[in-house]
Design a protein around this motif. Structure first.
Motif, PDB file in Angstrom:
ATOM      1  N   MET A   1       0.846  -1.195   0.000  1.00 34.77           N
ATOM      2  CA  MET A   1       0.000   0.000   0.000  1.00 34.77           C
ATOM      3  C   MET A   1       0.878   1.240   0.000  1.00 34.77           C
ATOM      4  O   MET A   1       1.802   1.348   0.817  1.00 34.77           O
ATOM      5  CB  MET A   1      -0.908   0.011   1.234  1.00 34.77           C
TER       6      MET A   1
ATOM      7  N   ALA B   1       0.891   5.768  -0.763  1.00 35.85           N
ATOM      8  CA  ALA B   1       0.051   6.956  -0.642  1.00 35.85           C
ATOM      9  C   ALA B   1       0.774   8.144  -1.262  1.00 35.85           C
ATOM     10  O   ALA B   1       2.006   8.254  -1.163  1.00 35.85           O
ATOM     11  CB  ALA B   1      -0.294   7.237   0.813  1.00 35.85           C
TER      12      ALA B   1
ATOM     13  N   LYS C   1      -4.720  13.045   0.835  1.00 38.66           N
ATOM     14  CA  LYS C   1      -3.972  11.796   0.789  1.00 38.66           C
ATOM     15  C   LYS C   1      -4.759  10.784  -0.021  1.00 38.66           C
ATOM     16  O   LYS C   1      -5.951  10.568   0.227  1.00 38.66           O
ATOM     17  CB  LYS C   1      -3.746  11.240   2.201  1.00 38.66           C
TER      18      LYS C   1
ATOM     19  N   ASN D   1      -4.568   6.828  -1.206  1.00 38.00           N
ATOM     20  CA  ASN D   1      -3.927   5.524  -1.057  1.00 38.00           C
ATOM     21  C   ASN D   1      -4.041   4.721  -2.347  1.00 38.00           C
ATOM     22  O   ASN D   1      -4.988   4.899  -3.126  1.00 38.00           O
ATOM     23  CB  ASN D   1      -4.582   4.730   0.072  1.00 38.00           C
ATOM     24  N   TYR D   2      -3.103   3.801  -2.532  1.00 38.38           N
ATOM     25  CA  TYR D   2      -3.156   2.947  -3.719  1.00 38.38           C
ATOM     26  C   TYR D   2      -2.392   1.662  -3.472  1.00 38.38           C
ATOM     27  O   TYR D   2      -1.574   1.561  -2.554  1.00 38.38           O
ATOM     28  CB  TYR D   2      -2.576   3.672  -4.939  1.00 38.38           C
ATOM     29  N   ARG D   3      -2.673   0.677  -4.323  1.00 39.30           N
ATOM     30  CA  ARG D   3      -1.949  -0.592  -4.348  1.00 39.30           C
ATOM     31  C   ARG D   3      -1.332  -0.739  -5.722  1.00 39.30           C
ATOM     32  O   ARG D   3      -1.957  -0.371  -6.730  1.00 39.30           O
ATOM     33  CB  ARG D   3      -2.898  -1.771  -4.067  1.00 39.30           C
TER      34      ARG D   3
ATOM     35  N   TRP E   1      -6.295   2.583  -7.197  1.00 36.81           N
ATOM     36  CA  TRP E   1      -6.356   3.650  -6.194  1.00 36.81           C
ATOM     37  C   TRP E   1      -7.578   3.493  -5.307  1.00 36.81           C
ATOM     38  O   TRP E   1      -8.540   2.782  -5.650  1.00 36.81           O
ATOM     39  CB  TRP E   1      -6.319   5.023  -6.855  1.00 36.81           C
ATOM     40  N   ASP E   2      -7.509   4.132  -4.151  1.00 37.77           N
ATOM     41  CA  ASP E   2      -8.695   4.399  -3.338  1.00 37.77           C
ATOM     42  C   ASP E   2      -9.128   5.810  -3.717  1.00 37.77           C
ATOM     43  O   ASP E   2      -8.408   6.777  -3.416  1.00 37.77           O
ATOM     44  CB  ASP E   2      -8.384   4.366  -1.829  1.00 37.77           C
TER      45      ASP E   2
ATOM     46  N   GLY F   1      -8.577   4.020   2.347  1.00 40.95           N
ATOM     47  CA  GLY F   1      -7.690   4.782   3.204  1.00 40.95           C
ATOM     48  C   GLY F   1      -7.433   6.199   2.757  1.00 40.95           C
ATOM     49  O   GLY F   1      -6.590   6.887   3.342  1.00 40.95           O
ATOM     50  N   SER F   2      -8.123   6.652   1.723  1.00 39.27           N
ATOM     51  CA  SER F   2      -7.920   8.009   1.214  1.00 39.27           C
ATOM     52  C   SER F   2      -8.739   9.025   2.001  1.00 39.27           C
ATOM     53  O   SER F   2      -9.767   8.698   2.597  1.00 39.27           O
ATOM     54  CB  SER F   2      -8.285   8.095  -0.270  1.00 39.27           C
TER      55      SER F   2
END
Length: 268
Positions: free
Chosen positions: A1, A3, A10, A12-14, A52-53, A59-60
Motif C-alpha cells: 500500500m 500513498a 492523501k 492511497n493505492y496498491r 487507487w482508493d 484509506g484516502s
C-alpha cells in the motif's frame, strides 16, 4: 500500500507488477482498491497494475462536499502524474467507468485506452431521470444509517444469486467500510454526471465489458456506450452481474488481457 498527496488530499493505492501501466478505478458503495484483488494478483505478470482508493474511499482522505465528477477526474490526473505513469490504460467499473469518461473528457492525451466495465455515462447520461431521483433519494436516506442495516439489501444488485456465499460475504464486509459523508458526495457526483457528449469524440481504443445480468447498469446501458463510442468493442460476460471483476474474475481478466494485447506496442 502506498500513498501520495493530490491537491491536499492523501490518496492511497496498491501497485503490483511491471510493464505498461494499467490503472483500476473501483465503483462506489464502499468499494476501494481491495475490490481489485483478483486483478492485482493475476494481471501483474504482464502489466504494472495500479488500483487507487478514490477520495473518500478506503484509506484516502474525504474530498470536499462540493466535489463533482470533474474534480474526481482532476484528482485522478494528479494521481497519475504523482506516480509518473505515462499513457496508462484506464479501467473503470461502475462509478469508475463514469470517472474514466470524465477523465478522458478533461485529459484526453493521457489515457492510452479505456476499459468500461458495468459503466455509465454518469447516471444522468445513462438512466431515466425518475430512476436517478429514486436512487438518490433512497441512498441519501440510508447511507447515514449503520451499514449492517442497509448495505445487505444492495448486495443483490452487485452479484447474482448464483455467486458463492463466501464471495457475497467478503464483498459485503468490504462495502461495510463505507465513508458515509463522502459517499453522499460521490452519489451526487454520479447522479449529476452526463458524459454522453464526449462519447462520439473518444479516439483511443475502448472496450465495453458488461455483465449479462447486471441490474445496476443494465446491459442496454453498455450497448448504448458501445454504439456511441467509435470503433469500440463490446464483450458481454454471460450470467454475470454488476461486479463482474469479482463474480467472474477469470473471464474478466482474460478479456482485459486479450484487449490490451491486441493494442500495438507501447506509446512514446
Amino acid at each position: 500500500m502506498g500513498a501520495v498527496r493530490v491537491s491536499g488530499l492523501k490518496v492511497n493505492y496498491r501497485v503490483r507488477g511491471s510493464g505498461d501501466p494499467l490503472v483500476l478505478l473501483h465503483g462506489g458503495f464502499g468499494l476501494d482498491s481491495r475490490s481489485w484483488g483478483r486483478q492485482l494478483d493475476t494481471l501483474d505478470d504482464e502489466f504494472m497494475v495500479v488500483a487507487w482508493d478514490a477520495p473518500g474511499c478506503g484509506g484516502s482522505d474525504d474530498p470536499p462536499e462540493w466535489f463533482r465528477m470533474e474534480d474526481y477526474a482532476d484528482s485522478l490526473a494528479g494521481f497519475v502524474r504523482a506516480l509518473g505513469l505515462t499513457n496508462p490504460h484506464i479501467l473503470g467499473l461502475s462509478f469508475g467507468g463514469a470517472l474514466a469518461l470524465a477523465f478522458y473528457a478533461r485529459h484526453p492525451t493521457v489515457p492510452r485506452s479505456l476499459i468500461l466495465a458495468g459503466a455509465y455515462a454518469g447516471w444522468a447520461g445513462s438512466l431515466p431521470a425518475d430512476e436517478v431521483q429514486r436512487r438518490v433519494q433512497r441512498i441519501s436516506r440510508e447511507v447515514t444509517q449503520p451499514p449492517g442495516e442497509w448495505l445487505p439489501k444492495y448486495l443483490a444488485g452487485m452479484l447474482t444469486e448464483s455467486a458463492p456465499r463466501e464471495m457475497a460475504e467478503q464483498t459485503l464486509a468490504l462495502m461495510s467500510d463505507i465513508h458515509p459523508r463522502a459517499s453522499l458526495t460521490m452519489l451526487l457526483a454520479m447522479a449529476n454526471a452526463d458524459h454522453r457528449g464526449i462519447l462520439p469524440d473518444i479516439e483511443v481504443p475502448t472496450l465495453v465489458l458488461h455483465g449479462e445480468l447486471d441490474v445496476r447498469s443494465p446491459l442496454a446501458v453498455g450497448k448504448e456506450l458501445h454504439r456511441k463510442i467509435p470503433a469500440s468493442q463490446l464483450v458481454v460476460l454471460p450470467g454475470v452481474g454488476h461486479l463482474s471483476n469479482v463474480e467472474a474474475a477469470d473471464a474478466f481478466n482474460f478479456e482485459v488481457r486479450t484487449f490490451l494485447r491486441s493494442l500495438n506496442g507501447p506509446m512514446g
